[in-house]
Design an enzyme around this catalytic site. Structure first.
Site, mmCIF file in Angstrom:
data_model
loop_
_atom_site.group_PDB
_atom_site.id
_atom_site.type_symbol
_atom_site.label_atom_id
_atom_site.label_comp_id
_atom_site.label_asym_id
_atom_site.label_seq_id
_atom_site.Cartn_x
_atom_site.Cartn_y
_atom_site.Cartn_z
ATOM 1 N N HIS A 42 0.948 -1.293 -0.110
ATOM 2 C CA HIS A 42 0.123 0.057 -0.048
ATOM 3 C C HIS A 42 0.915 1.163 0.115
ATOM 4 O O HIS A 42 0.381 2.280 -0.640
ATOM 5 C CB HIS A 42 -0.947 0.073 1.202
ATOM 6 C CG HIS A 42 -2.068 -0.923 0.980
ATOM 7 N ND1 HIS A 42 -3.286 -0.627 1.052
ATOM 8 C CD2 HIS A 42 -1.950 -2.322 0.795
ATOM 9 C CE1 HIS A 42 -4.062 -1.635 0.942
ATOM 10 N NE2 HIS A 42 -3.334 -2.695 0.840
ATOM 11 N N ASP A 97 -6.694 5.529 1.263
ATOM 12 C CA ASP A 97 -6.715 4.204 1.128
ATOM 13 C C ASP A 97 -7.976 3.674 1.335
ATOM 14 O O ASP A 97 -8.740 4.106 2.243
ATOM 15 C CB ASP A 97 -5.815 3.339 2.175
ATOM 16 C CG ASP A 97 -5.572 1.995 1.829
ATOM 17 O OD1 ASP A 97 -4.721 1.639 0.982
ATOM 18 O OD2 ASP A 97 -6.524 1.202 2.300
HETATM 19 N N1 UDP Z 1 -6.800 -5.571 0.243
HETATM 20 C C1 UDP Z 1 -6.681 -4.421 -0.752
HETATM 21 N N2 UDP Z 1 -7.010 -3.299 -0.662
HETATM 22 C C2 UDP Z 1 -7.524 -2.865 0.677
HETATM 23 C C3 UDP Z 1 -7.560 -3.808 1.706
HETATM 24 C C4 UDP Z 1 -7.118 -4.944 1.468
HETATM 25 O O1 UDP Z 1 -6.217 -5.003 -1.739
HETATM 26 O O2 UDP Z 1 -7.776 -1.800 0.749
HETATM 27 C C5 UDP Z 1 -6.397 -6.878 -0.113
HETATM 28 C C6 UDP Z 1 -5.224 -7.162 1.026
HETATM 29 O O3 UDP Z 1 -4.004 -6.649 0.755
HETATM 30 C C7 UDP Z 1 -5.483 -8.810 0.664
HETATM 31 C C8 UDP Z 1 -6.656 -9.189 0.345
HETATM 32 O O4 UDP Z 1 -7.317 -7.749 0.229
HETATM 33 O O5 UDP Z 1 -4.467 -9.064 -0.097
HETATM 34 C C9 UDP Z 1 -7.650 -9.858 1.251
HETATM 35 O O6 UDP Z 1 -6.593 -10.722 1.734
HETATM 36 P P1 UDP Z 1 -6.954 -11.935 2.780
HETATM 37 O O7 UDP Z 1 -7.704 -11.480 3.935
HETATM 38 O O8 UDP Z 1 -7.276 -13.012 2.014
HETATM 39 O O9 UDP Z 1 -5.391 -12.320 3.505
HETATM 40 P P2 UDP Z 1 -4.965 -13.534 3.953
HETATM 41 O O10 UDP Z 1 -5.602 -13.483 5.488
HETATM 42 O O11 UDP Z 1 -5.155 -14.683 3.055
HETATM 43 O O12 UDP Z 1 -3.580 -12.834 4.218
#
Ligand code: UDP
Ligand code: UDP
Ligand code: UDP
Length: 443
Positions: A3, A101
């Site tokens: 990010h 964000d």
């Molecule tokens: N994510 C994103 N933008 C945001 C918030 C989250 O791209 O504003 C992404 C985050 O980086 C992650 C995904 O959403 O890659 C969902 O992640 P997950 O919960 O599956 O992650 P894990 O628990 O598998 O690491």
């Protein structure tokens, strides 16, 4: 880091176009990589102003031990963000926009209204994953989605997403992470625009669906301004790898899974065996824990001393932050084994380096599919799913061979590079879009 990097690159781009920029960061950070990078960035670019938001402590009754520390940080910033109102009010000259964000938008909307500030959301992932995020409130109201009863997930206007590509936490709306995303996703329409580190050609049909109101009628315009240009920090000159300079063009595989994705020790060992057995040279940065502060593991403990001896001359194995963009730009690098974090994808696209996609978490599987569809890389959908997810060395070695020798793949990755260059050159699609955004800010 996934990010932070695009925000910093965007800040410099806005500045090149004549804007004055204040960077607002949260203190403390989750990882050492973040705090080190922010301070190097500010020393290298003193023209960027800085304000540090001191985060409030988490309430004592909140059990922080079970939440991913990076996701917890989103929550903590959200609990602290109201402190910005009186500070931003005093800014002189007054602010003309905020770039925020997605995870913070819902809590910021009232502040933005009071200040009369338009919000832009820099999207940190692919357009396809953004479509999923914006459609998540709708999906999470479908019992069949939550039960995992679909094989493909239909989102209007875009290609169906294989259910296995949906991040598992998205099916559990009680987690802090998913409930935060859903709450924020509902407020996307309050933004004036979504800035994408992307270019029209790369995800043309998805972008057309998003911008044509087919995914959701209420979405603001998705504005592609990438691939964002990387910057040089003064302290990276020691990374001018003499070893890399000695290797022939396109002969080295670069292996990295980004800033927060650790593999199991067992999987690391299979990968090591594949790299050792393959005919190709390699540069590998190994990560064994999610947050770098917790990383106490020694390389030889994980790989054994023999590996480092046996691969001397053939490969370099490191456990440190490297200047990835410089490595991808190096003529000796001819392939990239990547987790498909979106920044890594765009960096590979800029340099035309073919990817062997090995997505592990979060948005990475959706991104890997985008990479394969665009002709930038290859992806085996069977890798990395579920409990039986160990990928054996011989399988990895086979894919490495394909990555490094397939001439069609090299040609299509070169095409991606040409299209990326066209987008960012003067008058290209991404260049025109950022100019329009700036015009809107100053006008
Ligand atoms: N994510 C994103 N933008 C945001 C918030 C989250 O791209 O504003 C992404 C985050 O980086 C992650 C995904 O959403 O890659 C969902 O992640 P997950 O919960 O599956 O992650 P894990 O628990 O598998 O690491
Ligand atoms: N990166 C780097 N050196 C490293 C590891 C990562 O410069 O040793 C950079 C990489 O170039 C990219 C960012 O950190 O810009 C990681 O973002 P990405 O979206 O690829 O993956 P994430 O770390 O968020 O999973
Ligand atoms: N992990 C990681 N980076 C991520 C997500 C997870 O390194 O972005 C690691 C995590 O440290 C753990 C393993 O992968 O060792 C399983 O992660 P998680 O608890 O998120 O499980 P999931 O339910 O997402 O499979």
């Amino acid at each position: 880091m996934g990010h932070l990097m695009p925000f910093l690159r965007l800040a410099l781009m806005l500045q090149r176009h004549g804007c004055s920029v204040t960077l607002i960061t949260a203190q403390p950070t989750t990882s050492k990589a973040e705090s080190a990078h922010i301070s190097s960035f500010l020393s290298a670019f003193p023209q960027v102003d800085h304000f540090e938001l001191q985060l409030l402590p988490m309430p004592e009754e909140f059990d922080t031990s079970t939440v991913d520390p990076f996701f917890l940080q989103f929550d903590r910033i959200n609990r602290s963000i109201h402190q910005l109102l009186p500070i931003l009010k005093e800014f002189s000259p007054p602010l003309s926009a905020i770039f925020l964000d997605l995870t913070l938008v819902a809590n910021f909307v009232e502040i933005a209204d009071e200040l009369g500030l338009p919000i832009y959301i820099p999207n940190t992932s692919s357009a396809r994953f953004f479509a999923l995020l914006s459609y998540l409130p709708e999906l999470s109201s479908q019992p069949d989605f939550l039960r995992g009863a679909y094989s493909d997930v239909a989102i209007p206007g875009i290609l169906p997403l294989p259910f296995s590509s949906i991040p598992p936490p998205f099916k559990d709306t009680s987690t802090v992470f998913t409930s935060t995303l859903i709450r924020n996703s509902r407020t996307i329409s309050k933004a004036r625009g979504i800035l994408m580190n992307n270019f029209e050609w790369f995800e043309e049909s998805t972008l057309a669906a998003l911008n044509g109101g087919r995914v959701l009628e209420t979405l603001p315009p998705c504005i592609t301004v990438g691939p964002l240009e990387p910057y040089k920090l003064g302290n990276e000159s020691s990374e001018n790898w003499p070893w890399l300079d000695e290797q022939s063009s396109g002969s080295v595989i670069y292996v990295s899974f980004g800033s927060r994705t650790a593999m199991s020790t067992e999987q690391i060992r299979e990968l090591a065996k594949a790299l050792k057995n393959s005919k190709h040279k390699f540069l590998w940065t190994v990560k064994t824990s999610k947050v770098d502060k917790d990383d106490k593991e020694d390389l030889s403990n994980v790989l054994g001393d023999r590996f480092l001896e046996e691969t001397a001359g053939k490969g370099i194995t490191l456990k440190q932050w490297v200047d990835q963009e410089a490595i991808l730009a190096h003529p000796a690098v001819g392939g990239f084994i990547s987790h498909c974090g979106w920044n890594s994808v765009m960096e590979a696209a800029r340099e035309g380096v073919p990817i062997l996609a090995w997505p592990l978490h979060g948005d990475q599987r959706v991104n890997a599919e985008v990479v394969a569809d665009a002709g930038l890389g290859i992806w085996d959908r069977g890798w990395g799913i579920g409990d039986k997810s160990l990928v054996r060395a011989d399988e990895i070695e086979g894919k490495i061979e394909l990555l490094m020798t397939d001439t069609n793949l090299r040609a299509s990755a070169r095409r991606v590079k040409e299209e990326a260059a066209k987008a960012v050159c003067r008058g290209g699609s991404s260049d025109r879009m950022i100019r329009d955004v700036v015009k809107c800010l100053v006008g």
